[in-house]
Motif scaffolding. Structure first.
Motif, PDB file in Angstrom:
ATOM      1  N   GLN A 139       0.816  -1.210   0.000  1.00 16.42           N
ATOM      2  CA  GLN A 139       0.000   0.000   0.000  1.00 16.42           C
ATOM      3  C   GLN A 139       0.856   1.269   0.000  1.00 16.42           C
ATOM      4  O   GLN A 139       0.360   2.346  -0.281  1.00 16.42           O
ATOM      5  N   ALA A 141       1.713   2.713   2.486  1.00 15.56           N
ATOM      6  CA  ALA A 141       1.157   3.489   3.598  1.00 15.56           C
ATOM      7  C   ALA A 141       0.483   2.531   4.584  1.00 15.56           C
ATOM      8  O   ALA A 141       0.065   1.446   4.173  1.00 15.56           O
ATOM      9  N   PRO A 142       0.378   2.932   5.841  1.00  8.55           N
ATOM     10  CA  PRO A 142       1.066   4.064   6.447  1.00  8.55           C
ATOM     11  C   PRO A 142       2.559   3.758   6.641  1.00  8.55           C
ATOM     12  O   PRO A 142       2.948   2.587   6.699  1.00  8.55           O
ATOM     13  N   ASN A 166      -5.287   7.148  10.862  1.00  6.87           N
ATOM     14  CA  ASN A 166      -4.703   5.808  10.750  1.00  6.87           C
ATOM     15  C   ASN A 166      -4.257   5.316  12.120  1.00  6.87           C
ATOM     16  O   ASN A 166      -4.113   6.095  13.059  1.00  6.87           O
ATOM     17  N   TYR A 178      -2.965   0.662   9.346  1.00  8.29           N
ATOM     18  CA  TYR A 178      -3.765   0.918   8.151  1.00  8.29           C
ATOM     19  C   TYR A 178      -4.516   2.234   8.325  1.00  8.29           C
ATOM     20  O   TYR A 178      -4.674   2.755   9.429  1.00  8.29           O
ATOM     21  N   ASP A 179      -4.954   2.774   7.206  1.00  8.74           N
ATOM     22  CA  ASP A 179      -5.816   3.952   7.238  1.00  8.74           C
ATOM     23  C   ASP A 179      -7.219   3.533   7.646  1.00  8.74           C
ATOM     24  O   ASP A 179      -7.736   2.502   7.192  1.00  8.74           O
ATOM     25  N   SER A 231      -5.276   1.536   2.503  1.00  9.91           N
ATOM     26  CA  SER A 231      -4.904   2.948   2.647  1.00  9.91           C
ATOM     27  C   SER A 231      -5.835   3.814   1.820  1.00  9.91           C
ATOM     28  O   SER A 231      -6.515   3.333   0.905  1.00  9.91           O
ATOM     29  N   THR A 337       2.105  -2.912   5.203  1.00 10.34           N
ATOM     30  CA  THR A 337       1.667  -2.496   3.869  1.00 10.34           C
ATOM     31  C   THR A 337       1.161  -3.622   2.991  1.00 10.34           C
ATOM     32  O   THR A 337       0.502  -3.375   1.977  1.00 10.34           O
TER      33      THR A 337
END
Length: 353
Positions: A139, A141-142, A166, A178-179, A231, A337
């Protein structure tokens, strides 16, 4: 004698509230420690705020031009920061400003040309921390969770509320993060409708009433039921959130509803964790009403730290990511991720005189 490393971190968040700069010493004696030496925030003027917001709609040529201009701007601000505080950093680690984040297409873009930045400030620069992970199927992110794990290990749950909320915590000794949902991107968008940049202390939201139909719509998006890693980017706000908000004028009610949405989604994301202390940082930690609603919804003990950590934790962690990259140590976790492997990620740029 324990060696200390002095690093500057730069962070520009999706809420467009300005550039955060942190200079910190880091050292390792079996575990990592830090001390913030200097910090500052450079508010964006209207021209920069508009350019960074509109970049989402720019063509390739416009983006390349803005990339170079923004890198030069970052370098100029960093140089002033160094001179103001008499700093001698080894590295400037820059997050850049996210324009696109499309990991499902193996693509993410943070502008702020590294060479232009290095040339302006005269210090080695490390940037572009996300691309390698995205190309590995992650991802991208984060990225802050490596800092949560190594610098803020006293807190079992670390929550950041910026443009996007997040969370990070350990499961079976592996960091996951994670978001959760859109946060200040939406609240600031609604504030702008009242000619305000943000809702101070959440006072406008506090005065509103929850619209249960809107709340149901916000909570029902399939993203909120997806398993991590996951994300969010500006694309999600534009396609799924703004469309629900832009045709209405009851701003206080929409704010109250969105605050409740954030609190519900945060609570849902940490329900599986043993009850303990939860650190809240980012601009949302200063939204008193939002913090109250989170505490009302969760059994975790919400900890709001000193302003230095609230305001500058992300910039601090990006400084740390730069240090790890320079040491060729892991700074992006596949457990967070979903990438094929961990990464020591970031592009290195040396000043060209």
């Amino acid at each position: 004698m324990i060696e200390k490393h002095n690093i500057i971190g730069l962070m520009s968040g999706s809420s467009l509230d300005g550039l955060d700069l942190v200079d910190a010493d880091f050292w390792h004696d079996g575990q990592w420690h830090f001390e913030i030496i200097a910090k500052d925030n450079c508010d964006y003027n209207d021209e920069w705020r508009q350019a960074l917001s509109n970049a989402f709609y720019y063509n390739d040529h416009q983006l390349k031009t803005l990339d170079c201009q923004y890198g030069t701007f970052l370098g100029q601000v960093t140089k002033r920061f160094i001179e103001k505080h008499g700093l001698k950093p080894e590295i400037v680690a820059s997050h850049g400003h996210t324009v696109f984040h499309r990991p499902q297409e193996h693509y993410t873009l943070q502008i702020g040309d590294g060479q232009a930045l290095a040339n302006e400030c005269g210090v080695m620069v490390i940037n572009d921390f996300r691309t390698e992970d995205v190309l590995k199927g992650g991802q991208g992110a984060p990225l802050v969770p490596i800092g949560d794990k190594l610098l803020f290990s006293d807190y079992p749950v670390c929550l950041n509320i910026g443009g996007i909320a997040n969370v990070s915590y350990d499961i079976d000794s592996q960091r996951i993060a994670y978001d959760i949902c859109i946060a200040n991107q939406a609240l600031n968008y609604l504030s702008n409708g009242l000619s305000l940049s943000y809702d101070e202390d959440g006072m406008i939201a506090r005065s509103g009433h929850i619209d249960n139909q809107l709340l149901t719509e916000l909570n029902s998006h399939s993203f909120h039921n997806q398993n991590h890693p996951k994300s969010l980017g500006r694309e999600f706000f534009e396609e799924n959130v703004r469309t629900l908000l832009e045709k209405r004028d009851d701003i206080a009610d929409m704010m109250a509803t969105f605050v409740e949405h954030i609190a519900i989604q945060i609570t849902k994301s940490i329900d599986n964790q043993p009850i303990g202390n939860m650190l809240i940082t980012g601009g949302g930690a200063k939204n008193t009403f939002l913090v109250e609603r989170i505490q009302a919804n969760t059994k975790h003990n919400v900890i709001v730290p000193a302003n230095d950590i609230i305001d500058f934790k992300e910039a601090l962690v990006f400084a740390f990511l730069g240090l790890l990259r320079n040491r060729n140590e892991i700074n992006v976790l596949k457990s967070v991720t979903g990438a094929k492997s961990d990464s020591s990620s970031g592009q290195i740029w040396h000043p060209v005189v």
